[in-house]
Each structure stands twice: as C-alpha cells, then as structure tokens.
Design a protein around this motif. Structure first.
Motif, PDB file in Angstrom:
ATOM      1  N   ARG A   8       0.827  -1.185   0.000  1.00 38.04           N
ATOM      2  CA  ARG A   8       0.000   0.000   0.000  1.00 38.04           C
ATOM      3  C   ARG A   8       0.878   1.258   0.000  1.00 38.04           C
ATOM      4  O   ARG A   8       0.628   2.209  -0.734  1.00 38.04           O
ATOM      5  CB  ARG A   8      -0.915   0.002   1.224  1.00 38.04           C
ATOM      6  CG  ARG A   8      -2.258   0.673   0.967  1.00 38.04           C
ATOM      7  CD  ARG A   8      -3.150   0.467   2.170  1.00 38.04           C
ATOM      8  NE  ARG A   8      -2.683   1.301   3.263  1.00 38.04           N
ATOM      9  CZ  ARG A   8      -3.428   2.267   3.817  1.00 38.04           C
ATOM     10  NH1 ARG A   8      -4.639   2.483   3.382  1.00 38.04           N
ATOM     11  NH2 ARG A   8      -2.953   2.985   4.794  1.00 38.04           N
ATOM     12  N   PHE A   9       1.908   1.206   0.826  1.00 35.69           N
ATOM     13  CA  PHE A   9       2.829   2.341   0.891  1.00 35.69           C
ATOM     14  C   PHE A   9       3.468   2.576  -0.473  1.00 35.69           C
ATOM     15  O   PHE A   9       3.546   3.702  -0.963  1.00 35.69           O
ATOM     16  CB  PHE A   9       3.901   2.054   1.949  1.00 35.69           C
ATOM     17  CG  PHE A   9       4.851   3.196   2.173  1.00 35.69           C
ATOM     18  CD1 PHE A   9       4.480   4.274   2.959  1.00 35.69           C
ATOM     19  CD2 PHE A   9       6.109   3.191   1.597  1.00 35.69           C
ATOM     20  CE1 PHE A   9       5.356   5.327   3.179  1.00 35.69           C
ATOM     21  CE2 PHE A   9       6.991   4.247   1.813  1.00 35.69           C
ATOM     22  CZ  PHE A   9       6.611   5.321   2.597  1.00 35.69           C
ATOM     23  N   GLN A  12       0.915   3.959  -2.974  1.00 35.74           N
ATOM     24  CA  GLN A  12       0.669   5.385  -2.723  1.00 35.74           C
ATOM     25  C   GLN A  12       1.809   6.233  -3.262  1.00 35.74           C
ATOM     26  O   GLN A  12       1.588   7.293  -3.841  1.00 35.74           O
ATOM     27  CB  GLN A  12       0.512   5.619  -1.214  1.00 35.74           C
ATOM     28  CG  GLN A  12      -0.887   5.295  -0.722  1.00 35.74           C
ATOM     29  CD  GLN A  12      -0.970   5.372   0.796  1.00 35.74           C
ATOM     30  OE1 GLN A  12      -0.006   5.095   1.488  1.00 35.74           O
ATOM     31  NE2 GLN A  12      -2.131   5.740   1.303  1.00 35.74           N
ATOM     32  N   ALA A  13       3.037   5.733  -3.077  1.00 34.93           N
ATOM     33  CA  ALA A  13       4.193   6.488  -3.570  1.00 34.93           C
ATOM     34  C   ALA A  13       4.156   6.577  -5.091  1.00 34.93           C
ATOM     35  O   ALA A  13       4.419   7.630  -5.670  1.00 34.93           O
ATOM     36  CB  ALA A  13       5.484   5.819  -3.104  1.00 34.93           C
ATOM     37  N   ARG A 303      12.713  12.215  -2.793  1.00 37.13           N
ATOM     38  CA  ARG A 303      12.113  11.912  -1.496  1.00 37.13           C
ATOM     39  C   ARG A 303      13.168  11.752  -0.407  1.00 37.13           C
ATOM     40  O   ARG A 303      12.927  11.063   0.583  1.00 37.13           O
ATOM     41  CB  ARG A 303      11.269  10.639  -1.627  1.00 37.13           C
ATOM     42  CG  ARG A 303       9.963  10.912  -2.367  1.00 37.13           C
ATOM     43  CD  ARG A 303       9.438   9.683  -3.044  1.00 37.13           C
ATOM     44  NE  ARG A 303       9.075   8.653  -2.098  1.00 37.13           N
ATOM     45  CZ  ARG A 303       8.865   7.389  -2.460  1.00 37.13           C
ATOM     46  NH1 ARG A 303       9.015   7.034  -3.723  1.00 37.13           N
ATOM     47  NH2 ARG A 303       8.531   6.510  -1.567  1.00 37.13           N
ATOM     48  N   GLU A 306      11.902  12.533   2.945  1.00 34.71           N
ATOM     49  CA  GLU A 306      10.969  11.497   3.415  1.00 34.71           C
ATOM     50  C   GLU A 306      11.744  10.315   4.003  1.00 34.71           C
ATOM     51  O   GLU A 306      11.378   9.761   5.044  1.00 34.71           O
ATOM     52  CB  GLU A 306      10.090  11.024   2.256  1.00 34.71           C
ATOM     53  CG  GLU A 306       9.096   9.946   2.644  1.00 34.71           C
ATOM     54  CD  GLU A 306       8.343   9.402   1.437  1.00 34.71           C
ATOM     55  OE1 GLU A 306       8.047  10.192   0.526  1.00 34.71           O
ATOM     56  OE2 GLU A 306       8.065   8.195   1.420  1.00 34.71           O
ATOM     57  N   ALA A 323      10.671  -1.089   0.891  1.00 38.07           N
ATOM     58  CA  ALA A 323       9.659  -0.169   0.374  1.00 38.07           C
ATOM     59  C   ALA A 323       9.995   0.269  -1.056  1.00 38.07           C
ATOM     60  O   ALA A 323       9.126   0.263  -1.933  1.00 38.07           O
ATOM     61  CB  ALA A 323       9.552   1.047   1.286  1.00 38.07           C
TER      62      ALA A 323
ATOM     63  N   HIS B  93       8.059  18.015   7.916  1.00 36.87           N
ATOM     64  CA  HIS B  93       8.345  16.724   7.291  1.00 36.87           C
ATOM     65  C   HIS B  93       7.148  15.790   7.289  1.00 36.87           C
ATOM     66  O   HIS B  93       7.233  14.640   7.707  1.00 36.87           O
ATOM     67  CB  HIS B  93       9.551  16.049   7.956  1.00 36.87           C
ATOM     68  CG  HIS B  93      10.850  16.703   7.581  1.00 36.87           C
ATOM     69  ND1 HIS B  93      11.270  16.801   6.280  1.00 36.87           N
ATOM     70  CD2 HIS B  93      11.800  17.304   8.317  1.00 36.87           C
ATOM     71  CE1 HIS B  93      12.426  17.429   6.241  1.00 36.87           C
ATOM     72  NE2 HIS B  93      12.765  17.758   7.466  1.00 36.87           N
ATOM     73  N   VAL B  95       4.542  13.620   4.952  1.00 34.21           N
ATOM     74  CA  VAL B  95       4.590  13.016   3.619  1.00 34.21           C
ATOM     75  C   VAL B  95       3.410  13.567   2.832  1.00 34.21           C
ATOM     76  O   VAL B  95       2.250  13.352   3.197  1.00 34.21           O
ATOM     77  CB  VAL B  95       4.540  11.482   3.713  1.00 34.21           C
ATOM     78  CG1 VAL B  95       4.568  10.870   2.333  1.00 34.21           C
ATOM     79  CG2 VAL B  95       5.705  10.971   4.548  1.00 34.21           C
ATOM     80  N   ARG B  97       1.889  13.023   0.062  1.00 37.97           N
ATOM     81  CA  ARG B  97       0.854  12.260  -0.644  1.00 37.97           C
ATOM     82  C   ARG B  97      -0.113  11.592   0.329  1.00 37.97           C
ATOM     83  O   ARG B  97      -1.122  11.033  -0.087  1.00 37.97           O
ATOM     84  CB  ARG B  97       1.514  11.197  -1.532  1.00 37.97           C
ATOM     85  CG  ARG B  97       2.342  10.217  -0.752  1.00 37.97           C
ATOM     86  CD  ARG B  97       2.908   9.128  -1.624  1.00 37.97           C
ATOM     87  NE  ARG B  97       3.691   8.242  -0.803  1.00 37.97           N
ATOM     88  CZ  ARG B  97       4.973   8.451  -0.471  1.00 37.97           C
ATOM     89  NH1 ARG B  97       5.588   9.506  -0.938  1.00 37.97           N
ATOM     90  NH2 ARG B  97       5.608   7.607   0.311  1.00 37.97           N
ATOM     91  N   LEU B  98       0.217  11.624   1.625  1.00 38.95           N
ATOM     92  CA  LEU B  98      -0.629  10.960   2.612  1.00 38.95           C
ATOM     93  C   LEU B  98      -1.496  11.978   3.344  1.00 38.95           C
ATOM     94  O   LEU B  98      -1.105  13.129   3.509  1.00 38.95           O
ATOM     95  CB  LEU B  98       0.237  10.206   3.634  1.00 38.95           C
ATOM     96  CG  LEU B  98       1.208   9.170   3.065  1.00 38.95           C
ATOM     97  CD1 LEU B  98       1.998   8.529   4.200  1.00 38.95           C
ATOM     98  CD2 LEU B  98       0.469   8.103   2.277  1.00 38.95           C
ATOM     99  N   VAL B 109       2.607   1.930  10.948  1.00 39.54           N
ATOM    100  CA  VAL B 109       2.624   1.051   9.776  1.00 39.54           C
ATOM    101  C   VAL B 109       3.945   0.289   9.729  1.00 39.54           C
ATOM    102  O   VAL B 109       3.974  -0.930   9.573  1.00 39.54           O
ATOM    103  CB  VAL B 109       2.444   1.869   8.480  1.00 39.54           C
ATOM    104  CG1 VAL B 109       2.750   1.016   7.257  1.00 39.54           C
ATOM    105  CG2 VAL B 109       1.029   2.428   8.389  1.00 39.54           C
ATOM    106  N   PHE B 110       5.044   1.027   9.919  1.00 38.84           N
ATOM    107  CA  PHE B 110       6.348   0.372   9.836  1.00 38.84           C
ATOM    108  C   PHE B 110       6.681  -0.411  11.106  1.00 38.84           C
ATOM    109  O   PHE B 110       7.524  -1.286  11.090  1.00 38.84           O
ATOM    110  CB  PHE B 110       7.430   1.407   9.523  1.00 38.84           C
ATOM    111  CG  PHE B 110       7.458   1.794   8.084  1.00 38.84           C
ATOM    112  CD1 PHE B 110       8.174   1.037   7.166  1.00 38.84           C
ATOM    113  CD2 PHE B 110       6.737   2.893   7.620  1.00 38.84           C
ATOM    114  CE1 PHE B 110       8.191   1.372   5.823  1.00 38.84           C
ATOM    115  CE2 PHE B 110       6.749   3.226   6.275  1.00 38.84           C
ATOM    116  CZ  PHE B 110       7.476   2.466   5.375  1.00 38.84           C
TER     117      PHE B 110
END
Lengths: 400, 249
Positions: A8-9, A12-13, A303, A306, A323, B93, B95, B97-98, B109-110
C-alpha cells in the motif's frame, strides 16, 4: 510491517507521480508486448508451415526428377535429367515393398470451360490412389476409377471453386467440361481444402494420368507421390527408391523428399527465428529495466527528506530497501501485465487479419517475459533502494 | 533519564577537523522540559541529533534510561528511535501524498501495528491535537500550524518517553506557534520529557531550564527566574562561525 502495508505504501508512492510511474510502466509494457507478439509471430510462421505439410500425411515421399546435389539447381531444373515415366512409377509400386500406395502426377495449367464460362486451372493427371495419398475427400460424386493407367477415360474430378464458378448453382456431376480441346465428363467434386504446398486444391481439375498426358502431349511425370507403409523407416524407403530409379536411368538423377525432413528442417529454422525474435525483444526488457531504475533514482533523490523522516521514525534499513524495491517491482509487474494484455490483443489483431497464421505466443515466452520483467524490475530497483536506505538521516532531514 | 558524559562529536572537513561538541556533560531527568539555545554552529543541532540517536558521539557516553546508547548498532538505534523517541522538525516533514491521519499512522505502519489498532490510536492522537475535522486533509490543504500539530501527533503516537523538537515554531506565525507550544507544554505536563532547540527566547522561557551553547560547549545553564533574562540569540550573532548542521551534510 505486513506485506499489505508495504504494498500500500509503495502504491501510494507510485500514485504520487502518476505520469512518471505510468511512463516507466509503459516502457516495460512495450518490452513484454514485443516479446509476446514477436514470439507469437515466430510460432505462427512455424505453425503455418507445419499445417501446410501436416495435411499431406506424415509418411509421404515425393519423388522429383533431377538431382539437387549434382546440379546445384532446384530439382527439375537444369542438368537435363531423365524424365520420370509411368514405367518408373510401375516399377516403384511393383518392386519396393515398403510402398503402401503411390500416385503418379502429371501436371500443367490449361483452360477449362463450360459453355461460356472458362478459367485457367491446374490440371493434374493421376490415379485413384491420389485421393488417399493427399488426404483429400469428395464432396460429391466419385473419384477417378480403377483401371489400366495407360488408358485414360474422359472423366474429370473438379475442385470446389472450379465447380462453383463453371457450374454456378448447378450440380456439375454428370455434366461435360471442356479441358483444352478435350471434352470430359465430371464425375466428382473435391471437398474444399485450401492451399496445400502451394497448390490450391479448390482450383484443381483431376483427370486420369493417361488422359492428362494426352492433353499435354507429354510422356513425363511431374512427381511421384509415395505413401510408405506404417512403421517403415522413411529414409531407407527413400534410399530404395533412389537406388531403383538410378538403376533404371543409369545415373542418380532423382531426389526424394520426405515430409519429415522438410518439416523438421523448416521447423528448426523457424524455432531459431522465434528465439532470435525473443532475444531482440528482450533487449527492450533490459532497456525498460534501466528506465525503471532511472525513475526510482529520481524518486529517491526527490524523497530524500521522506527517507530521513522514516529513519527518524525508527524505520529500519531493511524496511526502506523493501519499500523502494516494492515500488520498482510493482512498476515492472504492472508493466508486464500491461504488456501481456497489449501483446495478446496485438496477436489477436494479427490473427484477425491473417487467419491462416496460427499465431499464439508460446507459454515459455509468456512466462519468461513476465519473469524477466519482474526480475529486471527488482534487480534495477536494488541500487536505488540501497541508495535510499544508506542516506544519512541528518543530511536528509536538513532538506525541506 | 538522559545522561551525557564527556560527549564529543567532531567532523572531518577536508584536512581539518570541526569539533561540533566538546566535552558535554549533562543530566536531564524524566519529565523535564529543557530548551537548548545558542547561535548557529554552536552545536545544538548536533546535540539534538545525538540525543535522538540519529548521530553517534565520537567519544564519551550517552545513557538513555540507564542504557548506554553510544555503543549500539544501527538496528538497535532504529529500535530506540521507534519506541522511545519522538521528533518534531522546523519544516514538519509530513509526507505530502498521505492524509493527516495516514501521516500519523506512518510510524505504526512500519512498526507493524495491526490496522484497526493503528487507526484508533491515530484518531486519538489527531483528536489530541484538535484536528479531528482535518484528518482526511493532505498536508498541502493544511496551514503551517495545523501541519505542525499533525507532526506532533505523529511524534507522540508511538508513546515515546522523550520528545525532541528542532525549532518547532521556527516556521510558524505567533498564533499557531503558541498553539503548538501549548500542546508541547501539555504533553510535558503528562510526563513526556521535552528537549526543544530554539532561537526564540519566548519558546525557551516556557522550559524548566535552558542550556546555552557556544562553540560546542554548554556555556550557561539557566533555570527559574534566570530564564526571564534570556535575550534573543539570533542566527547571525556569531558571524563567521561555521554552521555545523550544513557542514555535516
């Protein structure tokens, strides 16, 4: 972290950069589609050739006048070979035990007409065995009668299209057709079979061999077709035939072609062709892999902060690698599936245009294309993923 | 409890060596609220990075809750960051897109938290920073103050004992800055140890005490009434000094 969360991650990316992801996916798609379509065409070509021969029956020998090796020219051309004659034919039938049945063939193209309707057709002179040797069948009437092959009756069996065009809307059986200057009674119509070995069965007129020789004013045969007994070795049979005819002619001046030898040599050529096409197409898979790597490298450098954040959040090295690898793998997998769809669609279009070409991608090519796409995506994803995981979090976070 | 003993950190820059931290000794008790001040290049960011296990001291020891962190390997440090430490940054910081809620969920999640529990905890954290009605917004649909509050929710959702904030209001107007600082105070009142790096005296005055750094050393320790005397220590106060954070990149 569960696989589902990981995917899912990654999705989404990827969705965050639709155009970029889409383009690299397209690159992989083109590669896979190319592999599928090219191998399908290669297989189609092979299938086409095999079908051409398969209609003949697998124990067929064809005796052709002329010696390929001695003259270097095509059989029947140059080198002034002795003619094949009806005596040769009778000798083969009488003296070679492995022969199940045989048919002599005299052939020429001439005008055939009925009333005002006329057309140029290939006329074959042969015997009643021709029907079985060539695996043909009758739609109507009967085939050539048995009898002395040197006494030709004035009868003819015509192909399906000849029947339709010379006798539109009528039953030709019992009617009279004019071949060159000769009047023949139609006794049968062949079932439609299409083109075999370059001869369109539907456009054929078949008459007794002696009749044909009379029409063409010729005493030589074009070919002798031999069907060997089941389970005999074709090569030995071919050798016996060559030996017999060499003895009769005083020199080795005939060539015997077996269906198997032709099919297998053509088949191996076409297999090689398919492999070469697959290899060429796989180059595009490699290129697509580099495309994915490029996109992933751009993604990683874009990124950076990120990745720094993920490290600060306590995401492990392995998870970051996973990921980014998941992203690359998803790209190549989606590209592979797109290519599969496009490839099969393309093959469908080709088959739609050329129905005679049995083009379908071989299973190994489909599996290999998908596997290569996947592996290429993963392999080319490793470098960007590791680069991401190795980023120094402090430096990465210093970027806005 | 945090214990720093003779912590040094130096970077090789070309042939020369930049000493970002020199013999730092400090104790921070659980539940304390400490501000770190100092001009750019004074080593406060380096200190914060070491406290956050993003960086390792060149020499000396760092004890976190009695455990020596300075000798841990990368996997163990990751584990410490995940469960014991929360970060808040000047530039949020998040993300992009979330959604806000997904950003708060990210550490869980991680960490492998099950989705239903994840969602419940994230919603609670979002509610705690007063952004329930913004949970489905993406960062670019949020104001700066709202973004920093989402970041705060994310930093605390794993239940860390230590929260490190690097200029948390540096990019905010005074009203949203105050909101964020109020939230930080409230977290601190609930027992979270808070270490804030700041240039802003108003931010430092909210702390129990402040450490003032210059050239990699803690030069002053202020507490109680002394905090009132803090004047602005702006980024430009020590011209010519090297900004260690950018050198380390």
């Amino acid at each position: 972290m569960s696989l589902r969360d990981l995917l899912r991650f990654a999705i989404q990316a990827l969705m965050g950069h639709r155009l970029r992801s889409g383009l690299s996916l397209l690159g992989m798609g083109v590669g896979v589609a190319a592999v599928i379509m090219l191998t399908a065409l290669g297989e189609g070509a092979r299938g086409y050739v095999e079908n051409q021969f398969a209609n003949l029956g697998s124990s067929l020998l064809i005796v052709v006048p002329g010696k390929t090796e001695t003259t270097g020219a095509l059989p029947g051309m140059g080198g002034a070979p002795n003619d094949l004659t009806l005596d040769d034919f009778e000798a083969i039938v009488r003296r070679i035990r492995q022969v199940e049945r045989a048919a002599p063939i005299a052939m020429a193209t001439t005008t055939t007409s009925h009333g005002e309707l006329r057309r140029q057709v290939a006329v074959i002179g042969t015997t009643k065995e021709f029907l079985e040797v060539r695996n043909l069948s009758l739609g109507r009437g009967v085939f050539l009668p048995e009898g002395d092959i040197r006494r030709g009756a004035s009868v003819a069996v015509i192909g399906e299209r000849v029947a339709r065009e010379l006798f539109p809307g009528q039953n030709p059986v019992g009617k009279v057709v004019r071949i060159d200057q000769w009047r023949m009674r139609v006794i049968g119509v062949l079932t439609s079979r299409g083109t075999q070995l370059g001869v369109d069965v539907d456009e054929l007129v078949v008459v007794p061999v002696a009749t044909a020789m009379r029409i063409f004013n010729r005493s030589s045969l074009f070919r002798i077709l031999i069907e060997a007994r089941a389970q005999v070795d074709l090569d030995t049979t071919a050798k016996s035939v060559v030996a017999l005819l060499s003895e009769r002619h005083g020199e080795e001046d005939v060539t015997v072609i077996t269906q198997d030898s032709v099919v297998s040599s053509l088949g191996s050529i076409l297999d090689t062709l398919t492999l070469v096409l697959a290899a060429i197409a796989s180059i595009s898979l490699g290129v697509a892999g580099i495309g994915i790597m490029n996109v992933m490298l751009v993604s990683v450098s874009e990124r950076t902060s990120e990745v720094g954040l993920l490290k600060a959040l306590g995401v492990s090295h392995q998870q970051i690698v996973a990921a980014f690898l998941a992203e690359a793998t998803l790209l190549s997998l989606a590209g592979g599936l797109l290519g599969l769809t496009v490839g099969f669609f393309g093959v469908g279009v080709v088959v739609g245009i050329y129905p005679d070409l049995p083009a379908h991608p071989p299973g190994w090519a489909v599996a290999a294309a998908l596997a290569v796409a996947l592996v290429v995506g993963m392999v080319f994803g490793v470098l960007p993923a590791r680069r991401a995981a190795r980023l120094d979090p402090i430096a990465a976070l210093a970027r806005r | 409890m945090i214990g720093l003993e003779n912590v040094c950190r130096s970077f090789a820059v070309g042939d020369s060596e930049v000493r970002a931290l020199v013999d730092v000794n400090e104790q921070i008790e659980n539940g304390e609220h400490v501000a770190i001040m100092g001009p750019s290049g004074s080593g406060k960011s380096t200190l914060l990075n070491i406290l956050g296990c993003l960086d390792q001291p060149t020499s000396g020891t760092y004890l976190l809750d009695g455990r020596e962190v300075s000798g841990l390997d990368e996997a163990e440090l990751t584990e410490v960051r995940r469960n014991r430490i929360g970060f808040v940054f000047q530039f949020f910081h998040l993300v992009s897109r979330l959604t806000a809620l997904e950003n708060v969920e990210l550490p869980m999640v991680f960490a492998g938290t099950a989705p239903p529990e994840r969602r419940a905890r994230a919603l609670k954290a979002i509610e705690h920073v007063g952004l329930n009605d913004r949970a489905d917004h993406r960062p670019d649909q949020l104001s700066g103050g709202e973004r920093q509050r989402v970041a705060l929710a994310r930093a605390t959702v794993m239940g860390p004992g230590l929260l490190l904030a690097d200029e948390p209001t540096g990019n905010l107007d005074s009203k949203s800055g105050t909101q964020v600082l109020d939230l930080l105070d409230r977290l601190n009142e609930n027992g979270l140890t808070l270490v804030v790096v700041t240039h802003d005296p108003a931010v430092a005055r909210r702390a129990d005490r402040a450490l003032v750094m210059t050239d990699g050393r803690i030069v002053r320790r202020l507490r109680g009434k002394e905090l009132e005397s803090i004047q602005g220590i702006g980024p430009g106060i020590a011209p010519g000094t090297t900004d260690v954070t950018s050198v380390s990149t």
